[in-house]
Design a protein around this motif. Structure first.
Motif, PDB file in Angstrom:
ATOM      1  N   GLY A  93       0.823  -1.193   0.000  1.00 18.92           N
ATOM      2  CA  GLY A  93       0.000   0.000   0.000  1.00 18.92           C
ATOM      3  C   GLY A  93       0.861   1.248   0.000  1.00 18.92           C
ATOM      4  N   ALA A  94       0.188   2.407  -0.142  1.00 14.84           N
ATOM      5  CA  ALA A  94       0.918   3.679  -0.210  1.00 14.84           C
ATOM      6  C   ALA A  94       0.152   4.779   0.512  1.00 14.84           C
ATOM      7  CB  ALA A  94       1.149   4.080  -1.666  1.00 14.84           C
ATOM      8  N   LEU A  95       0.897   5.548   1.310  1.00 10.98           N
ATOM      9  CA  LEU A  95       0.383   6.767   1.926  1.00 10.98           C
ATOM     10  C   LEU A  95       0.928   7.931   1.106  1.00 10.98           C
ATOM     11  CD1 LEU A  95      -1.167   8.110   4.267  1.00 10.98           C
ATOM     12  CD2 LEU A  95       0.984   8.122   5.547  1.00 10.98           C
ATOM     13  N   LEU A  96       0.030   8.698   0.508  1.00 15.91           N
ATOM     14  CA  LEU A  96       0.385   9.798  -0.389  1.00 15.91           C
ATOM     15  C   LEU A  96       0.039  11.112   0.303  1.00 15.91           C
ATOM     16  CD1 LEU A  96      -1.437   8.128  -3.397  1.00 15.91           C
ATOM     17  CD2 LEU A  96       1.036   8.125  -3.021  1.00 15.91           C
ATOM     18  N   VAL A  97       1.044  11.865   0.723  1.00 16.47           N
ATOM     19  CA  VAL A  97       0.826  13.060   1.523  1.00 16.47           C
ATOM     20  C   VAL A  97       1.178  14.310   0.715  1.00 16.47           C
ATOM     21  CG1 VAL A  97       1.436  14.276   3.645  1.00 16.47           C
ATOM     22  CG2 VAL A  97       1.310  11.771   3.637  1.00 16.47           C
ATOM     23  N   ALA A  98       0.232  15.223   0.598  1.00 16.79           N
ATOM     24  CA  ALA A  98       0.425  16.517  -0.060  1.00 16.79           C
ATOM     25  C   ALA A  98       1.059  16.375  -1.443  1.00 16.79           C
ATOM     26  CB  ALA A  98       1.269  17.449   0.820  1.00 16.79           C
ATOM     27  N   PRO A  99       0.393  15.624  -2.348  1.00 12.30           N
ATOM     28  CA  PRO A  99       0.981  15.471  -3.686  1.00 12.30           C
ATOM     29  C   PRO A  99       1.140  16.813  -4.388  1.00 12.30           C
ATOM     30  CG  PRO A  99      -1.310  14.758  -3.677  1.00 12.30           C
ATOM     31  CD  PRO A  99      -0.937  15.011  -2.253  1.00 12.30           C
ATOM     32  N   ALA A 100       2.242  16.952  -5.103  1.00  6.49           N
ATOM     33  CA  ALA A 100       2.511  18.194  -5.837  1.00  6.49           C
ATOM     34  C   ALA A 100       1.866  18.106  -7.213  1.00  6.49           C
ATOM     35  CB  ALA A 100       4.012  18.396  -5.984  1.00  6.49           C
ATOM     36  N   ALA A 136       0.843  23.662  -3.348  1.00  8.04           N
ATOM     37  CA  ALA A 136       1.276  22.703  -4.367  1.00  8.04           C
ATOM     38  C   ALA A 136       0.121  21.957  -5.017  1.00  8.04           C
ATOM     39  CB  ALA A 136       2.259  21.698  -3.764  1.00  8.04           C
ATOM     40  N   ALA A 137      -1.059  22.008  -4.435  1.00  9.28           N
ATOM     41  CA  ALA A 137      -2.237  21.356  -5.027  1.00  9.28           C
ATOM     42  C   ALA A 137      -3.492  21.852  -4.311  1.00  9.28           C
ATOM     43  CB  ALA A 137      -2.144  19.840  -4.915  1.00  9.28           C
TER      44      ALA A 137
END
Length: 193
Positions: A93-100, A136-137
């Motif tokens: 799995g993946a934790l995606l934090v504050a994607p740009a 950033a997003a």
């Protein structure tokens, strides 16, 4: 899921994660963690960053949970869009934090070679944590990326880019999202059993 059998692989974003960044704190705190070290943190090149991530995943002896921040999220998505099934199977799995958002107006020139943003669904459980005031997003873009990547979305209020500059040193509350991701992983494993 046997938590001790999991290795946490940390993917920093542009300019890396200094010692006071939550990713560095997590690397020191989690039981089995390492980070992807890029050759050039200041002038990132998509192909090089994706290749370095692939090297780390290929070298891992067991199952991985990826913990990505900012440009690290985009790197992960680019990798997943072209990775071999045997390598994808190593990622739980993946934790995606504050994607740009590398397609946003005013995106720094150094990040623009990561465009276009990957739109394929990630083939493993993921949780995307964004913010309603991240430069950033936008929150709308974070939700759109979560939909495209098949990630469970969380948009926090007033937390900026979730980095040192926005006051997130250790970011202890972030462990709740890591725990939520692990729950998603366990739920998917039960469905497949």
């Amino acid at each position: 899921m046997r938590r001790h059998a999991i290795h946490y692989l940390i993917l920093p974003g542009w300019q890396g994660s200094p010692a006071e960044h939550w990713q560095s704190h997590w690397q020191r705190s989690l039981p089995d963690a390492s980070r992807v070290e890029q050759a050039d943190w200041l002038n990132p090149q998509r192909e090089a960053w994706v290749a370095r991530l692939e090297q780390h995943i290929a070298a891992a002896s067991g199952q991985l949970i990826l913990v990505a921040h900012s440009l690290g999220c985009v790197t992960l998505a680019h990798w997943a869009a072209q990775a071999a099934p045997a390598l994808l199977a190593k990622v739980r799995g993946a934790l995606l934090v504050a994607p740009a958002d590398v397609e946003r107006p005013g995106c720094p020139q150094e990040l623009q070679n990561f465009a276009p943003m990957p739109r394929q669904s990630l083939p493993f459980p993921s949780l995307l944590v964004g913010s309603d005031n991240d430069s950033a997003a936008t929150p709308e873009r974070a939700l759109q990326l979560a939909r495209q990547w098949g990630a469970e979305p969380v948009v926090l209020s007033g937390v900026g880019h979730i980095n040192v500059k926005s006051g997130h040193g250790q970011w202890e509350q972030g462990f709740a999202y890591l725990y939520r991701l692990q729950t998603l992983i366990e739920q998917q494993a039960r469905r497949r059993a």
